[in-house]
Enzyme design. Structure first.
Site, PDB file in Angstrom:
ATOM      1  N   SER A 105      58.906  82.272  49.504  1.00 20.21           N
ATOM      2  CA  SER A 105      59.469  83.327  50.343  1.00 20.21           C
ATOM      3  C   SER A 105      58.843  84.685  50.040  1.00 20.21           C
ATOM      4  O   SER A 105      58.362  84.937  48.934  1.00 20.21           O
ATOM      5  CB  SER A 105      60.982  83.414  50.133  1.00 20.21           C
ATOM      6  OG  SER A 105      61.599  82.202  50.481  1.00 20.21           O
TER       7      SER A 105
HETATM    8  N1  SAH Z   1      62.743  79.441  47.251  1.00 18.98           N
HETATM    9  C1  SAH Z   1      61.512  78.773  47.538  1.00 18.98           C
HETATM   10  C2  SAH Z   1      61.483  78.505  49.018  1.00 18.98           C
HETATM   11  C3  SAH Z   1      60.774  77.263  49.344  1.00 18.98           C
HETATM   12  S1  SAH Z   1      60.729  76.888  51.061  1.00 18.98           S
HETATM   13  C4  SAH Z   1      60.334  79.623  47.138  1.00 18.98           C
HETATM   14  O1  SAH Z   1      60.391  80.832  47.352  1.00 18.98           O
HETATM   15  O2  SAH Z   1      59.344  79.082  46.645  1.00 18.98           O
HETATM   16  C5  SAH Z   1      62.179  75.899  51.224  1.00 18.98           C
HETATM   17  C6  SAH Z   1      62.227  74.662  50.392  1.00 18.98           C
HETATM   18  O3  SAH Z   1      63.406  73.937  50.733  1.00 18.98           O
HETATM   19  C7  SAH Z   1      61.063  73.696  50.602  1.00 18.98           C
HETATM   20  O4  SAH Z   1      60.436  73.468  49.370  1.00 18.98           O
HETATM   21  C8  SAH Z   1      61.732  72.446  51.163  1.00 18.98           C
HETATM   22  O5  SAH Z   1      61.101  71.252  50.747  1.00 18.98           O
HETATM   23  C9  SAH Z   1      63.125  72.578  50.608  1.00 18.98           C
HETATM   24  N2  SAH Z   1      64.170  71.826  51.323  1.00 18.98           N
HETATM   25  C10 SAH Z   1      64.313  71.619  52.658  1.00 18.98           C
HETATM   26  N3  SAH Z   1      65.420  70.910  52.908  1.00 18.98           N
HETATM   27  C11 SAH Z   1      66.000  70.647  51.703  1.00 18.98           C
HETATM   28  C12 SAH Z   1      67.172  69.953  51.291  1.00 18.98           C
HETATM   29  N4  SAH Z   1      68.015  69.369  52.160  1.00 18.98           N
HETATM   30  N5  SAH Z   1      67.457  69.905  49.966  1.00 18.98           N
HETATM   31  C13 SAH Z   1      66.638  70.482  49.060  1.00 18.98           C
HETATM   32  N6  SAH Z   1      65.525  71.143  49.384  1.00 18.98           N
HETATM   33  C14 SAH Z   1      65.198  71.231  50.690  1.00 18.98           C
END
Ligand code: SAH
Length: 217
Positions: free
Chosen positions: A65
């Site tokens: 993010s």
């Molecule tokens: N906070 C992270 C954001 C990653 S993007 C950062 O800044 O690096 C969002 C993430 O949510 C992705 O890695 C995706 O695989 C994960 N995601 C999507 N659906 C999910 C679920 N139901 N449970 C856990 N993770 C999930």
């Protein structure tokens, strides 16, 4: 954690220019953002962009993010050092590191095991010992360790998952983007005397939350 020396000036520039400038005031959050070496949570080819004002790819169709989004969501949780936090969407692990500096324990769930493993490796290397990891569907929460003082969802949901509301502690705070697969509104959900309050804050864009109480695969 001791503030990393590398890229220190870039971090300070990020905190002043992107985060304080847009109204984030919580000194604990600002300090955490000054400390954590964000460039270690992106691929080497993006290292020089790690402190810029936008999200970056972390592979597998997912993103780390934007720094401001991390700051503002963390500030909304109003964390205290004794708090327990549930994070959904470990991704790069950068947000996890910021949370881990500000509370007692972070329970972090990621759907994709490759991302979880890479995040865990990096956080271990940096010495974070107050994080528990799980590969799975975070839309169902992690009932075993509930209730949580804070819950942060960093993927966009069609609605606020009931499981997460149930696992929120009294006086707890939940931040979650809610909307379509492409476009959401950041929601703040709080629990006071067992009653649920929901506030819509501002528009944002996250990758979809994929799961039982999220979007279908
Ligand atoms: N906070 C992270 C954001 C990653 S993007 C950062 O800044 O690096 C969002 C993430 O949510 C992705 O890695 C995706 O695989 C994960 N995601 C999507 N659906 C999910 C679920 N139901 N449970 C856990 N993770 C999930």
């Amino acid at each position: 954690m001791i503030e990393a020396k590398e890229w220190r000036h870039e971090r300070e520039r990020m905190v002043k220019g992107q985060i304080i400038a847009r109204g984030v005031k919580d000194e604990r959050v600002l300090d955490a953002m000054r400390c954590v070496p964000r460039h270690l949570f992106v691929d080497k080819i993006y290292e020089h962009q790690a402190y810029n004002d936008y999200p970056l790819s972390v592979g597998h169709g997912q993103t780390i993010s934007q720094p401001y989004m991390v700051a503002v969501m963390t500030e909304l949780l109003e964390l205290k050092s004794g708090d327990t936090v549930l994070e959904i969407g470990t991704g790069s692990g950068y947000q996890t590191a910021i949370l881990a500096l500000l509370c007692k324990m972070v329970y972090s769930i990621e759907r994709l095991s490759a991302l979880k493993e890479r995040a865990r490796e990096q956080l271990d290397k940096l010495g974070f010992s107050n994080v528990a990891y799980m590969t799975g569907d975070g839309s169902l929460g992690w009932p075993q360790y509930s209730p949580f003082d804070g819950i942060i969802v960093t993927a966009g949901a069609p609605e606020v998952p009931n499981a997460l509301i149930e696992q929120l502690a009294e006086k707890g705070r939940l931040v979650i983007p809610v909307g379509t697969e492409f476009f959401q509104t950041l929601n703040l959900v709080t629990k006071q005397k067992g009653r649920i309050f929901r506030k819509e804050l501002f528009e944002c864009t996250f990758v979809p939350l994929v799961g039982k109480q999220g979007w279908k695969e």
